[in-house]
Design a protein around this motif. Structure first.
Motif, PDB file in Angstrom:
ATOM      1  N   GLN A   2       0.827  -1.188   0.000  1.00 13.62           N
ATOM      2  CA  GLN A   2       0.000   0.000   0.000  1.00 13.62           C
ATOM      3  C   GLN A   2       0.872   1.254   0.000  1.00 13.62           C
ATOM      4  O   GLN A   2       2.104   1.187   0.012  1.00 13.62           O
ATOM      5  N   ALA A   3       0.233   2.415  -0.011  1.00  6.11           N
ATOM      6  CA  ALA A   3       0.954   3.684   0.018  1.00  6.11           C
ATOM      7  C   ALA A   3       1.619   3.871   1.387  1.00  6.11           C
ATOM      8  O   ALA A   3       1.117   3.367   2.401  1.00  6.11           O
ATOM      9  N   PRO A   4       2.749   4.582   1.439  1.00  7.40           N
ATOM     10  CA  PRO A   4       3.407   4.814   2.731  1.00  7.40           C
ATOM     11  C   PRO A   4       2.567   5.724   3.611  1.00  7.40           C
ATOM     12  O   PRO A   4       1.638   6.391   3.148  1.00  7.40           O
ATOM     13  N   ASP A   5       2.904   5.755   4.891  1.00  5.05           N
ATOM     14  CA  ASP A   5       2.165   6.568   5.851  1.00  5.05           C
ATOM     15  C   ASP A   5       2.319   8.049   5.496  1.00  5.05           C
ATOM     16  O   ASP A   5       3.403   8.633   5.622  1.00  5.05           O
ATOM     17  N   GLY A   6       1.239   8.661   5.053  1.00  7.11           N
ATOM     18  CA  GLY A   6       1.283  10.053   4.609  1.00  7.11           C
ATOM     19  C   GLY A   6       1.589  11.027   5.722  1.00  7.11           C
ATOM     20  O   GLY A   6       2.291  12.027   5.520  1.00  7.11           O
ATOM     21  N   TRP A   7       1.055  10.777   6.910  1.00  4.81           N
ATOM     22  CA  TRP A   7       1.313  11.662   8.049  1.00  4.81           C
ATOM     23  C   TRP A   7       2.795  11.689   8.395  1.00  4.81           C
ATOM     24  O   TRP A   7       3.377  12.763   8.614  1.00  4.81           O
ATOM     25  N   LEU A   8       3.405  10.526   8.465  1.00  4.34           N
ATOM     26  CA  LEU A   8       4.828  10.464   8.806  1.00  4.34           C
ATOM     27  C   LEU A   8       5.663  11.178   7.748  1.00  4.34           C
ATOM     28  O   LEU A   8       6.592  11.935   8.082  1.00  4.34           O
ATOM     29  N   LEU A 278       6.097  24.270  18.348  1.00  2.00           N
ATOM     30  CA  LEU A 278       5.837  23.654  17.049  1.00  2.00           C
ATOM     31  C   LEU A 278       6.818  22.511  16.799  1.00  2.00           C
ATOM     32  O   LEU A 278       6.419  21.427  16.335  1.00  2.00           O
ATOM     33  N   VAL A 279       8.101  22.734  17.104  1.00  2.00           N
ATOM     34  CA  VAL A 279       9.103  21.682  16.925  1.00  2.00           C
ATOM     35  C   VAL A 279       8.784  20.486  17.812  1.00  2.00           C
ATOM     36  O   VAL A 279       8.819  19.328  17.371  1.00  2.00           O
ATOM     37  N   LEU A 280       8.459  20.757  19.071  1.00  2.00           N
ATOM     38  CA  LEU A 280       8.113  19.669  19.993  1.00  2.00           C
ATOM     39  C   LEU A 280       6.884  18.911  19.503  1.00  2.00           C
ATOM     40  O   LEU A 280       6.838  17.674  19.575  1.00  2.00           O
ATOM     41  N   LEU A 281       5.897  19.638  19.007  1.00  2.00           N
ATOM     42  CA  LEU A 281       4.666  19.005  18.504  1.00  2.00           C
ATOM     43  C   LEU A 281       4.964  18.103  17.316  1.00  2.00           C
ATOM     44  O   LEU A 281       4.403  17.004  17.198  1.00  2.00           O
ATOM     45  N   LEU A 282       5.874  18.523  16.444  1.00  2.72           N
ATOM     46  CA  LEU A 282       6.224  17.707  15.285  1.00  2.72           C
ATOM     47  C   LEU A 282       6.906  16.408  15.711  1.00  2.72           C
ATOM     48  O   LEU A 282       6.642  15.345  15.143  1.00  2.72           O
ATOM     49  N   PHE A 283       7.768  16.483  16.720  1.00  6.81           N
ATOM     50  CA  PHE A 283       8.427  15.257  17.181  1.00  6.81           C
ATOM     51  C   PHE A 283       7.444  14.351  17.943  1.00  6.81           C
ATOM     52  O   PHE A 283       7.551  13.123  17.856  1.00  6.81           O
ATOM     53  N   VAL A 284       6.503  14.932  18.663  1.00  4.46           N
ATOM     54  CA  VAL A 284       5.462  14.123  19.304  1.00  4.46           C
ATOM     55  C   VAL A 284       4.617  13.429  18.236  1.00  4.46           C
ATOM     56  O   VAL A 284       4.274  12.242  18.360  1.00  4.46           O
ATOM     57  N   ALA A 285       4.300  14.166  17.163  1.00  3.59           N
ATOM     58  CA  ALA A 285       3.539  13.566  16.062  1.00  3.59           C
ATOM     59  C   ALA A 285       4.340  12.458  15.382  1.00  3.59           C
ATOM     60  O   ALA A 285       3.782  11.432  14.979  1.00  3.59           O
ATOM     61  N   PHE A 286       5.661  12.656  15.267  1.00  3.40           N
ATOM     62  CA  PHE A 286       6.511  11.609  14.703  1.00  3.40           C
ATOM     63  C   PHE A 286       6.448  10.357  15.574  1.00  3.40           C
ATOM     64  O   PHE A 286       6.351   9.234  15.059  1.00  3.40           O
ATOM     65  N   ALA A 287       6.506  10.535  16.901  1.00  2.02           N
ATOM     66  CA  ALA A 287       6.411   9.390  17.808  1.00  2.02           C
ATOM     67  C   ALA A 287       5.066   8.685  17.652  1.00  2.02           C
ATOM     68  O   ALA A 287       5.001   7.443  17.636  1.00  2.02           O
TER      69      ALA A 287
END
Length: 387
Positions: A2-8, A278-287
């Motif tokens: 399937q397609a890769p994870d778009g969010w990541l 914003l940077v912290l939120l992006l890394f939390v979203a990555f996790a």
């Protein structure tokens, strides 16, 4: 597949583009000529590494991660030999900031310690998958894991590189625990690792001084405490919204390694608390996306690979940000995707490609779609059942 994870993928691309902008903002004061005209060498170099890393990511995204398993042991052996050769082969490595961590071959240079991160993850994933229930055994599990990590840490401390050593132990311990190791083994590993960290930190005067600076940041402002003081000053000057993109003042020869280890402080001064959040939120979203991929992975190998890569990037970010903000001792490791650095960026982006390949084989259907599929399956089963 399937397609890769778009969010990541979106999270990583956002961090990389944001990091490139911040690297130019943080580096142009050091590259400007006497007339104040900025030169673009650091930016051009970072864009070149970014393009190479993105190419590596998209290639790795297409390759089945199971293929790496057969090369896990040879790759681990090669990394150990590279780390050893870095120390014992005259002229192969160059000492920078007190550590001999770079290998120079003509015009090509790279850090074996950066390559050690994905190699350890793939080796651990392959090894632990083969162990199955035996990972709970002290002899076949904990003891062998301890020997592997001990050899790696010993080789890295010959450089010396305490920050990468701690990060690799963190990655290995996380993978060892989620593979089925007993909680007693995990706690024992943490206690032994903590004791080993303190012993290593106190065994050399310069590492002991760094620990003392963490405990008393204002006690040595002329030497080791200078960077941390300037970083705190930059973060405090930013306030809520910051001084404006490119308007940071501490990067003008006050804050050492402004576009490397201390770039989070430049972000705080230029973009304020909002930019840092914003940077912290992006890394939390990555996790969130990384561990979601792990939870829905196709098999145990994909599960362990996803856990390892996600843990690596999240904890490296935590160590960098924690060091700049004095939440943890400063280790000098870069902020993933954001700090300047060639080997680190290329290796990290390529490893994200492996994680994206795991996502292509994972069950990441939306909840509603999964529920509908389950309902359809149940209905079909009932229809076909005998009366």
């Amino acid at each position: 597949m399937q397609a890769p994870d778009g969010w990541l993928l979106a999270i990583v691309l956002t961090l990389v583009v944001f990091g490139t902008v911040m690297i130019f903002s943080a580096s142009f004061p050091q590259t400007a000529d006497l007339a104040g005209t900025a030169r673009f060498e650091p930016l051009i170099r970072q864009i070149m590494y970014m393009l190479i890393g993105l190419a590596g990511m998209f290639v790795a995204m297409q390759i089945d991660y199971h293929r790496y398993a057969r090369w896990a042991f040879p790759a681990m052996l090669a990394i150990m030999l590279l780390l050893l050769a870095l120390i014992i082969v005259p002229g192969l490595g160059t000492t920078t900031y007190g550590a001999k961590s770079w290998i120079y071959i003509g015009s090509i240079s790279f850090q074996p310690s950066e390559l050690a991160k994905p190699v350890l993850i793939m080796y651990m994933a392959t090894w632990l998958t083969g162990k199955r229930e035996r990972v709970r055994s002290v002899t076949y599990g904990l003891l062998q894991f301890g020997v592997l990590m001990g050899v790696l840490v010993w080789l890295l401390m010959l450089e010396p590189d305490l920050g990468t050593s701690v990060l690799l132990v963190t990655i290995g311990a996380a993978m060892f625990f989620v593979s089925g190791a007993q909680i007693v083994q995990f706690v024992g590993t943490l206690l032994i690792g903590g004791a080993a960290f303190m012993a290593l930190a106190l065994s050399a005067s310069y590492r002991r001084d760094r620990l003392l600076v963490f405990l008393n940041p204002d006690g040595d402002l002329r030497n080791l405490g200078w960077q941390l003081f300037q970083a705190r000053l930059a973060l405090g000057s930013g306030g809520l919204l910051g001084l404006g993109l490119g308007a940071s003042r501490q990067k003008f020869s006050w804050l050492p390694a402004a576009h490397h280890d201390a770039i989070f402080a430049v972000i705080g001064e230029g973009l304020g608390l909002v930019g840092c959040a914003l940077v912290l939120l992006l890394f939390v979203a990555f996790a969130w996306r990384g561990y979601t991929i792990a939870r829905n992975s196709r098999d145990s190998l994909g599960y362990l690979v996803a856990v390892g890569i996600t843990t690596w990037i999240i904890f490296q970010a935590a160590f960098n940000i924690g060091g700049v903000t004095l939440a943890v001792p400063f280790t000098g490791i870069p902020l993933p995707f954001v700090s300047a650095g060639g080997t680190a960026l290329v290796v990290t982006l390529t490893s994200v490609g492996v994680l994206l390949n795991v996502s292509r084989q994972a069950n990441l259907q939306p909840i509603a779609q999964s529920a509908a599929s389950a309902a359809t399956t149940t209905s079909t089963t009932r229809t076909r059942s005998p009366v």
